[in-house]
Design a protein around this motif. Structure first.
Motif, PDB file in Angstrom:
ATOM      1  N   ALA A   1      80.750  63.624   3.807  1.00  0.00           N
ATOM      2  CA  ALA A   1      82.150  63.756   3.402  1.00  0.00           C
ATOM      3  C   ALA A   1      82.876  64.801   4.241  1.00  0.00           C
ATOM      4  N   ALA A   2      82.205  65.905   4.547  1.00  0.00           N
ATOM      5  CA  ALA A   2      82.848  66.977   5.310  1.00  0.00           C
ATOM      6  C   ALA A   2      83.114  66.569   6.750  1.00  0.00           C
ATOM      7  N   LEU A   3      82.208  65.800   7.350  1.00  0.00           N
ATOM      8  CA  LEU A   3      82.355  65.419   8.751  1.00  0.00           C
ATOM      9  C   LEU A   3      83.034  64.073   8.937  1.00  0.00           C
ATOM     10  N   GLY A   4      83.244  63.343   7.838  1.00  0.00           N
ATOM     11  CA  GLY A   4      83.856  62.033   7.949  1.00  0.00           C
ATOM     12  C   GLY A   4      82.976  61.027   8.647  1.00  0.00           C
ATOM     13  N   GLU A   5      81.645  61.143   8.464  1.00  0.00           N
ATOM     14  CA  GLU A   5      80.684  60.238   9.092  1.00  0.00           C
ATOM     15  C   GLU A   5      79.833  59.572   8.014  1.00  0.00           C
ATOM     16  N   PRO A   6      79.196  58.449   8.335  1.00  0.00           N
ATOM     17  CA  PRO A   6      78.233  57.878   7.394  1.00  0.00           C
ATOM     18  C   PRO A   6      77.076  58.843   7.153  1.00  0.00           C
ATOM     19  N   ALA A   7      76.657  58.948   5.921  1.00  0.00           N
ATOM     20  CA  ALA A   7      75.586  59.891   5.581  1.00  0.00           C
ATOM     21  C   ALA A   7      74.232  59.423   6.090  1.00  0.00           C
ATOM     22  N   GLY A   8      74.041  58.124   6.246  1.00  0.00           N
ATOM     23  CA  GLY A   8      72.760  57.613   6.732  1.00  0.00           C
ATOM     24  C   GLY A   8      71.621  57.916   5.781  1.00  0.00           C
ATOM     25  N   TYR A   9      71.809  57.559   4.514  1.00  0.00           N
ATOM     26  CA  TYR A   9      70.807  57.915   3.504  1.00  0.00           C
ATOM     27  C   TYR A   9      69.404  57.389   3.801  1.00  0.00           C
ATOM     28  N   PRO A  10      69.209  56.088   4.107  1.00  0.00           N
ATOM     29  CA  PRO A  10      67.827  55.600   4.256  1.00  0.00           C
ATOM     30  C   PRO A  10      67.053  56.327   5.351  1.00  0.00           C
ATOM     31  N   GLU A  11      67.649  56.415   6.564  1.00  0.00           N
ATOM     32  CA  GLU A  11      66.909  57.032   7.656  1.00  0.00           C
ATOM     33  C   GLU A  11      66.741  58.538   7.471  1.00  0.00           C
ATOM     34  N   ALA A  12      67.764  59.197   6.927  1.00  0.00           N
ATOM     35  CA  ALA A  12      67.670  60.650   6.757  1.00  0.00           C
ATOM     36  C   ALA A  12      66.693  61.021   5.638  1.00  0.00           C
ATOM     37  N   LEU A  13      66.711  60.274   4.533  1.00  0.00           N
ATOM     38  CA  LEU A  13      65.791  60.578   3.429  1.00  0.00           C
ATOM     39  C   LEU A  13      64.344  60.322   3.823  1.00  0.00           C
ATOM     40  N   THR A  14      64.089  59.225   4.528  1.00  0.00           N
ATOM     41  CA  THR A  14      62.714  58.957   4.949  1.00  0.00           C
ATOM     42  C   THR A  14      62.244  59.976   5.976  1.00  0.00           C
ATOM     43  N   LEU A  15      63.128  60.391   6.892  1.00  0.00           N
ATOM     44  CA  LEU A  15      62.751  61.417   7.864  1.00  0.00           C
ATOM     45  C   LEU A  15      62.501  62.748   7.167  1.00  0.00           C
ATOM     46  N   GLY A  16      63.370  63.108   6.214  1.00  0.00           N
ATOM     47  CA  GLY A  16      63.147  64.337   5.462  1.00  0.00           C
ATOM     48  C   GLY A  16      61.828  64.316   4.709  1.00  0.00           C
ATOM     49  N   ALA A  17      61.482  63.163   4.144  1.00  0.00           N
ATOM     50  CA  ALA A  17      60.207  63.036   3.440  1.00  0.00           C
ATOM     51  C   ALA A  17      59.040  63.217   4.398  1.00  0.00           C
ATOM     52  N   VAL A  18      59.134  62.634   5.592  1.00  0.00           N
ATOM     53  CA  VAL A  18      58.062  62.771   6.586  1.00  0.00           C
ATOM     54  C   VAL A  18      57.882  64.231   6.981  1.00  0.00           C
ATOM     55  N   LEU A  19      58.988  64.907   7.261  1.00  0.00           N
ATOM     56  CA  LEU A  19      58.898  66.290   7.717  1.00  0.00           C
ATOM     57  C   LEU A  19      58.331  67.207   6.641  1.00  0.00           C
ATOM     58  N   LEU A  20      58.756  67.028   5.383  1.00  0.00           N
ATOM     59  CA  LEU A  20      58.249  67.886   4.314  1.00  0.00           C
ATOM     60  C   LEU A  20      56.762  67.639   4.059  1.00  0.00           C
TER      61      LEU A  20
END
Length: 357
Positions: A248-267
């Motif tokens: 919302a702040a940057l006016g870009e798509p949040a990209g939930y699927p790829e970002a959440l799966t990447l965050g899960a991998v990293l954690l």
């Protein structure tokens, strides 16, 4: 019993309390069923007898307290906030500049972000204990992690450009261009360093408390598994909120699927690495899967090789370019979660290795 004492004498002589012996026995394959052959109800009871029967130089000293839970320290708590703060500063600088100054700002910002992330991971619950993993293993893990983050920033734009016949130029740092940059997911992941640190702290502290109170390996595993899944779900919930805020702040798509799966991998990869289970190969496979998607599309441009690009083209056409990293990282995250539920629920994964931070 004498044969067992002889086989594990070094462990029993160096242990500071029965809990450390129990964790070591489990790491060597001793289970509650094995302990039953020695007329003990579980491994914890067997460890107490071994601790009492094996002489050691430290017997003259009072028995230490059970392994304490990691303490919350202001220094590592502030360090986990540093990558997010640097990320916000870098994104702001890139948005306020144009042309060559933008490229210089981005380059300096990426270097500062790498230093901030390294500083945040050096101490605290996400820090790797000293002398536990080989240097080349840690170096490889860092390299694949950087690749995954770089793909999160540039990969989707590159894949879309390649599918459209490009790219026609280098990335300019803008969300709209010949090679678009997806900033919101990466910014959210840098801000998520703080919740990742707190999630790891909650899990480690809870596991240490359950290790002290449990009387059997199965009881301990049954108590730690919901704790692991709960802290993992908590982290994903916070990351989802950060993605919504950054999008919302940057006016870009949040990209939930790829970002959440990447965050899960990293954690999950970091949690396993902290507990002496290196995850370089899993991260390497995920990075190779993302690179293979772009490579297949480029190879499909060769005469008679259009079939190579067909799977990626169909997947991106149906679900968007972000579906490729979401699928690759989702498979890696599932594999890591299965391994974590098997490995991090063992008592040997939580044996004390020093002063907890």
């Amino acid at each position: 019993m004498k044969a067992l004492m002889h086989r594990h004498r070094a462990l029993c002589e160096q242990a500071v309390d029965p809990l450390e012996i129990a964790a070591g026995l489990e790491a060597h394959g001793v289970t509650d069923r094995t302990a039953a052959r020695f007329r003990h109800r579980d491994v914890f009871s067997l460890a107490e007898e071994l601790y009492a029967r094996v002489p050691r130089d430290g017997d003259r000293r009072p028995c230490p307290e059970p392994a304490p839970a990691p303490r919350v320290r202001a220094d590592w708590a502030l360090r986990t906030l540093l990558p997010g703060a640097v990320g916000v500063a870098v994104v702001t600088g890139v948005r306020l500049t144009e042309g060559r100054p933008r490229l210089l700002t981005a380059a300096a910002g990426l270097l500062a972000l790498a230093l901030a992330a390294g500083l945040a991971l050096r101490r605290g619950p996400l820090a790797v204990p000293a002398r536990t993993l080989a240097r080349h293993t840690l170096t490889g893990t860092r390299a694949w992690t950087c690749w995954l983050l770089a793909y999160a920033l540039l990969g989707n734009g590159l894949l879309r450009a390649v599918l459209d016949g490009g790219p026609d130029g280098l990335p300019t740092g803008a969300a709209h261009g010949p090679w678009p940059v997806t900033t919101a997911p990466v910014l959210a992941l840098t801000l998520a360093c703080a919740p990742a640190g707190w999630s790891a702290h909650l899990f480690t502290a809870g596991a240490r408390r359950r290790l002290t109170g449990s009387r059997g390996l199965e009881e301990f595993a049954g108590a730690v598994q919901p704790l692991l899944l709960g802290t993992f779900a908590l982290y994903l919930g916070v990351l989802t909120a950060l993605l919504a805020l950054c999008g919302a702040a940057l006016g870009e798509p949040a990209g939930y699927p790829e970002a959440l799966t990447l965050g899960a991998v990293l954690l999950l990869a970091r949690l396993l690495t902290v507990h002496n289970v290196p995850q370089g190969p899993t991260l390497a496979l995920a990075a190779a899967g993302e690179a293979a998607a772009v490579g297949l599309v480029l190879a499909g441009r060769l005469p008679g090789c259009a079939f190579l690009a067909a799977p990626v083209d169909a997947l991106a056409g149906a679900w968007g370019a972000g579906s490729v990293p979401a699928l690759v990282c989702g498979a890696a995250a599932l594999a890591l979660l299965i391994q974590a539920t098997r490995t991090l629920t063992r008592a040997s994964a939580h044996a004390p290795t020093g002063d907890p931070e």
